[in-house]
Design an enzyme around this catalytic site. Structure first.
Site, PDB file in Angstrom:
ATOM      1  N   CYS A 117      30.833  40.774  48.112  1.00 25.18           N
ATOM      2  CA  CYS A 117      29.808  41.650  47.559  1.00 25.18           C
ATOM      3  C   CYS A 117      29.212  40.994  46.303  1.00 25.18           C
ATOM      4  CB  CYS A 117      30.408  43.014  47.210  1.00 25.18           C
ATOM      5  SG  CYS A 117      31.823  42.921  46.121  1.00 25.18           S
ATOM      6  N   CYS A 120      31.503  40.463  43.350  1.00 24.76           N
ATOM      7  CA  CYS A 120      32.521  39.427  43.500  1.00 24.76           C
ATOM      8  C   CYS A 120      31.931  38.065  43.172  1.00 24.76           C
ATOM      9  CB  CYS A 120      33.067  39.415  44.921  1.00 24.76           C
ATOM     10  SG  CYS A 120      33.460  41.058  45.541  1.00 24.76           S
TER      11      CYS A 120
END
Lengths: 363, 77
Positions: B10, B13
């Protein structure tokens, strides 16, 4: 060190609660200041003065009314979203998801666990990329599948950004209806999904975790931090969220502003009125594949409602957009079969459609 | 030192990974950075929100992206 342990614990307890109370007090003061000094009315007057006084636009032009709408709405909405995100950040700092899981795993709630999970879902910020770790975390704590679903449904549906936007665009009453129905929707869907006994449709490695699931025994210990220490982190998170949604909100309000100025009043009533029985399901089916741009879509929906689309249909659409999404389905694929995803999405969509009809009937 | 970044990919991250890499190169920290993307591996760290920052097999932060200053503090403990 011969400190009396009870006394120590009392002290920590007092500090914890005083922090929470400080947060609530700040919220109350903010609301009182707003009501007492009519801040939004002043803002409107200010915007009025800017558009008609300073820019000297003619009072009846489309451009003027669109610009006024854009300025007033974006300032008001961004402010409200920030306040709500910040307040929710305070609550969440004291009820992190680990604590929620621990609570649901430890306590027998005699049927209320669905409602509790759903309520907890409202205060937990949600990112669809966290749905899988959340799911596994809950399941490994011995929390029933249906209760986990309750949490998973309400968490994105009733989130801080959506609430802030709702207050700014539709007012407190509609927001309250949205929040309550979101919580109930999560609760009911969770109960339905639990009765369907869906464990067999989970991926093998998740079933493995399920078989080793254990109820937690120890009470979750919150990190000992004073309110003062927490505040900067909460503030930063709120600022980050606002920054992230800012372009979407502005674009959404700009589009809404244009539509507001150019679409005639009651335009949609002819096509998507309350008596059109297919409006709600079509709205939901259109909404489910859309993803995460609630902040951009909501301002447009508000204008559609003001031009004659029934509120229930609009809310159902909104729930479909934020509650279910295609990327989320892709992530869930790692832990469940397509069949389970289809059952999950189908049940929630059906509940959304029913609540849409209900709203149109009541409101 | 071994640094692991737990996340399925994502945006948050990726932000965390970039920040960690920047902190490590800027301060000449001797560290191996590993991106853990497999959900089963991530779950073995018992976290419920991504991204997670793991230093020498110890979970330092989870569910948020710490600032570069905080990452620096966490790495030089």
């Amino acid at each position: 060190m011969f400190l009396n342990p009870t006394k120590n614990r009392e002290k920590a307890g007092i500090r914890k609660y005083s922090a929470l109370w400080t947060g609530i007090l700040v919220a109350i003061i903010l609301i009182v200041v707003f009501v007492r000094f009519d801040l939004f009315e002043r803002l409107e007057n200010g915007v009025n003065w800017f558009v008609f006084g300073l820019l000297n636009l003619p009072a009846d032009s489309h451009l003027a009314s669109a610009l006024e709408f854009f300025l007033y709405d974006s300032i008001k909405i961004l402010f409200l979203v920030f306040v709500i995100v910040f307040l929710m950040g305070i609550v969440n700092s004291y009820f992190p998801v680990d604590r929620v899981k621990n609570y649901l795993s430890r306590n027998k709630l005699y049927g209320f666990e669905y409602l509790m999970a759903s309520l907890f879902g409202t205060v937990t910020p949600f990112c669809s990329c966290s749905s899988v770790p959340l799911f596994i975390g809950f399941v490994s704590g011995g929390i029933p599948l249906g209760v986990t679903f309750s949490f998973l449904i309400t968490s994105p549906l009733v989130n801080e950004v959506a609430i802030g936007l709702f207050v700014g665009l539709f007012g407190l009453k509609t927001t309250l209806i949205y929040v309550i129905s979101g919580v109930l929707l999560g609760t009911v869907s969770g109960i339905i999904l639990q009765t369907l006994k869906l464990e067999k449709y989970l991926s093998p490695w998740v079933k493995d975790i399920l078989s080793k699931a254990q109820h937690e025994q120890e009470v979750f210990q919150l990190e000992k931090q004073s309110f003062k220490e927490r505040l900067p982190v909460i503030w930063q998170e709120a600022a980050k969220i606002i920054k992230g949604i800012l372009p979407y909100v502005l674009i959404g309000i700009a589009i809404g502003g244009l539509m507001h100025g150019y679409i005639p009043q009651g335009f949609f009533e002819k096509y998507i009125g309350k008596d059109n029985p297919f409006a709600v399901p079509i709205a939901v089916i259109l909404a489910v594949p859309m993803y995460s741009n609630a902040s951009g879509i909501l301002p447009v929906i508000q204008v559609l409602v003001s031009k004659g689309i029934p509120l229930g249909t609009a809310i159902a659409f909104m729930m479909g957009v934020v509650g279910l999404s295609f990327p989320e389905a892709m992530l869930l694929k790692k832990i469940m079969s397509w069949k389970l995803i289809a059952i999950f999405f189908g049940t929630v969509s059906l509940c959304i459609i029913i609540s849409g009809y209900l709203f149109n009937f009541i409101l | 030192m071994e640094i692991k970044i737990l996340g399925t990919g994502c945006p948050n991250c990726k932000t965390l990974e970039n920040r960690v890499r920047r902190v490590v190169t800027q301060n000449n920290i001797d560290a191996r950075i590993i991106k853990v993307e497999d959900i089963m591996d991530i779950m073995s760290y018992n976290i419920m929100a991504t991204p997670g920052l793991v230093v020498n097999e110890k979970v330092m932060t989870k569910g948020r992206v710490p600032s570069e200053r905080e990452i620096h503090e966490l790495l030089t403990l």
